[in-house]
Motif scaffolding. Sequence first.
Motif, PDB file in Angstrom:
ATOM      1  N   UNK A  52      -9.147  17.316   2.105  1.00 57.39           N
ATOM      2  CA  UNK A  52      -9.314  18.107   3.306  1.00 57.39           C
ATOM      3  C   UNK A  52      -9.191  19.567   2.885  1.00 57.39           C
ATOM      4  N   UNK A  53     -10.326  20.218   2.747  1.00 56.01           N
ATOM      5  CA  UNK A  53     -10.310  21.599   2.244  1.00 56.01           C
ATOM      6  C   UNK A  53      -9.794  22.599   3.278  1.00 56.01           C
ATOM      7  N   UNK A  54      -9.729  22.200   4.517  1.00 55.92           N
ATOM      8  CA  UNK A  54      -9.141  23.078   5.534  1.00 55.92           C
ATOM      9  C   UNK A  54      -7.622  23.054   5.413  1.00 55.92           C
ATOM     10  N   UNK A  55      -7.089  21.847   5.217  1.00 53.80           N
ATOM     11  CA  UNK A  55      -5.639  21.707   5.059  1.00 53.80           C
ATOM     12  C   UNK A  55      -5.178  21.894   3.625  1.00 53.80           C
ATOM     13  N   UNK A  56      -6.130  22.058   2.699  1.00 51.91           N
ATOM     14  CA  UNK A  56      -5.792  22.240   1.277  1.00 51.91           C
ATOM     15  C   UNK A  56      -5.025  21.052   0.711  1.00 51.91           C
ATOM     16  N   UNK A  57      -5.497  19.865   1.020  1.00 45.46           N
ATOM     17  CA  UNK A  57      -4.827  18.663   0.543  1.00 45.46           C
ATOM     18  C   UNK A  57      -5.825  17.673  -0.067  1.00 45.46           C
ATOM     19  N   UNK A  58      -5.290  16.875  -0.973  1.00 46.91           N
ATOM     20  CA  UNK A  58      -6.030  15.757  -1.549  1.00 46.91           C
ATOM     21  C   UNK A  58      -5.142  14.529  -1.417  1.00 46.91           C
ATOM     22  N   UNK A  59      -5.741  13.406  -1.106  1.00 46.72           N
ATOM     23  CA  UNK A  59      -4.968  12.183  -0.918  1.00 46.72           C
ATOM     24  C   UNK A  59      -5.503  11.059  -1.791  1.00 46.72           C
ATOM     25  N   UNK A  60      -4.634  10.103  -2.056  1.00 50.56           N
ATOM     26  CA  UNK A  60      -5.018   8.893  -2.766  1.00 50.56           C
ATOM     27  C   UNK A  60      -4.427   7.721  -2.007  1.00 50.56           C
ATOM     28  N   UNK A  61      -5.295   6.973  -1.344  1.00 50.63           N
ATOM     29  CA  UNK A  61      -4.858   5.771  -0.643  1.00 50.63           C
ATOM     30  C   UNK A  61      -4.935   4.611  -1.617  1.00 50.63           C
ATOM     31  N   UNK A  62      -3.831   3.909  -1.753  1.00 53.93           N
ATOM     32  CA  UNK A  62      -3.744   2.814  -2.705  1.00 53.93           C
ATOM     33  C   UNK A  62      -3.372   1.533  -1.970  1.00 53.93           C
ATOM     34  N   UNK A  63      -4.106   0.486  -2.232  1.00 53.33           N
ATOM     35  CA  UNK A  63      -3.806  -0.804  -1.620  1.00 53.33           C
ATOM     36  C   UNK A  63      -3.829  -1.889  -2.687  1.00 53.33           C
ATOM     37  N   UNK A  64      -3.359  -3.069  -2.306  1.00 48.84           N
ATOM     38  CA  UNK A  64      -3.275  -4.204  -3.239  1.00 48.84           C
ATOM     39  C   UNK A  64      -2.603  -3.792  -4.536  1.00 48.84           C
ATOM     40  N   UNK A  65      -1.519  -3.073  -4.411  1.00 48.91           N
ATOM     41  CA  UNK A  65      -0.823  -2.559  -5.593  1.00 48.91           C
ATOM     42  C   UNK A  65      -0.209  -3.689  -6.396  1.00 48.91           C
ATOM     43  N   UNK A  66      -0.236  -3.504  -7.705  1.00 44.06           N
ATOM     44  CA  UNK A  66       0.297  -4.476  -8.641  1.00 44.06           C
ATOM     45  C   UNK A  66       1.312  -3.807  -9.561  1.00 44.06           C
ATOM     46  N   UNK A  67       2.190  -4.584 -10.184  1.00 42.51           N
ATOM     47  CA  UNK A  67       3.187  -3.985 -11.077  1.00 42.51           C
ATOM     48  C   UNK A  67       2.575  -3.092 -12.152  1.00 42.51           C
ATOM     49  N   UNK A  80       0.829  -1.210   0.000  1.00 38.48           N
ATOM     50  CA  UNK A  80       0.000   0.000   0.000  1.00 38.48           C
ATOM     51  C   UNK A  80       0.861   1.257   0.000  1.00 38.48           C
ATOM     52  N   UNK A  81       0.305   2.322  -0.513  1.00 38.51           N
ATOM     53  CA  UNK A  81       0.915   3.643  -0.479  1.00 38.51           C
ATOM     54  C   UNK A  81      -0.187   4.680  -0.391  1.00 38.51           C
ATOM     55  N   UNK A  82       0.140   5.804   0.222  1.00 36.38           N
ATOM     56  CA  UNK A  82      -0.779   6.933   0.215  1.00 36.38           C
ATOM     57  C   UNK A  82      -0.074   8.133  -0.397  1.00 36.38           C
ATOM     58  N   UNK A  83      -0.657   8.652  -1.453  1.00 37.26           N
ATOM     59  CA  UNK A  83      -0.145   9.846  -2.104  1.00 37.26           C
ATOM     60  C   UNK A  83      -0.867  11.077  -1.566  1.00 37.26           C
ATOM     61  N   UNK A  84      -0.146  12.167  -1.483  1.00 37.23           N
ATOM     62  CA  UNK A  84      -0.733  13.428  -1.043  1.00 37.23           C
ATOM     63  C   UNK A  84      -0.472  14.513  -2.063  1.00 37.23           C
ATOM     64  N   UNK A  85      -1.384  15.447  -2.130  1.00 36.28           N
ATOM     65  CA  UNK A  85      -1.259  16.595  -3.020  1.00 36.28           C
ATOM     66  C   UNK A  85      -1.550  17.837  -2.188  1.00 36.28           C
ATOM     67  N   UNK A  86      -0.559  18.710  -2.090  1.00 28.31           N
ATOM     68  CA  UNK A  86      -0.716  19.948  -1.332  1.00 28.31           C
ATOM     69  C   UNK A  86      -0.918  21.106  -2.282  1.00 28.31           C
ATOM     70  N   UNK A  87      -1.897  21.921  -2.019  1.00 26.11           N
ATOM     71  CA  UNK A  87      -2.223  23.050  -2.883  1.00 26.11           C
ATOM     72  C   UNK A  87      -1.852  24.364  -2.214  1.00 26.11           C
ATOM     73  N   UNK A  88      -1.443  25.310  -3.037  1.00 24.32           N
ATOM     74  CA  UNK A  88      -1.172  26.661  -2.558  1.00 24.32           C
ATOM     75  C   UNK A  88      -1.607  27.657  -3.610  1.00 24.32           C
ATOM     76  N   UNK A  89      -1.770  28.893  -3.211  1.00 25.06           N
ATOM     77  CA  UNK A  89      -2.148  29.947  -4.141  1.00 25.06           C
ATOM     78  C   UNK A  89      -3.623  30.288  -4.087  1.00 25.06           C
TER      79      UNK A  89
END
Length: 124
Positions: A73-88, A17-26
């Motif tokens: 999370x619009x307060x923290x200005x972030x978007x996440x993508x939780x990924x599990x059972x990842x494959x090649x 598994x991995x969790x990706x995050x996206x932080x926004x500014x501006x």
Amino acid sequence: QVQLVESGGGLVQAGGSLTLSCAASGRALSNYGMAWFRQAPGKEREFVAGISRGGGSTNYADSAKGRFTISRNNVKNTVSLQMSSLQPEDTAVYYCAARAETYAPTYAPGMDYWGKGTLVTVSS
């Protein structure tokens, strides 16, 4: 304009598994429908998951359903993508993208802003 920066990519074994995050500014992220896309070597950029401005609506590519979860999370200005059972075949550069509408489209040319991407490598 909004600036987007992805993080959280890396090397993971198949089944992991991995969790990706996206932080926004501006600008406040609440102004945008958001999405994750990915691009594997030699392939076109493809839609992975999207979420509406308020977070109440999500949609997924068939390849992501049941394995990936998009959230924001619009307060923290972030978007996440939780990924599990990842494959090649999930190996790709993953991009966060924003559209100045309630909903993000599922096609890359429809997005207004892009991050530079984060690499996810899944080993077999």
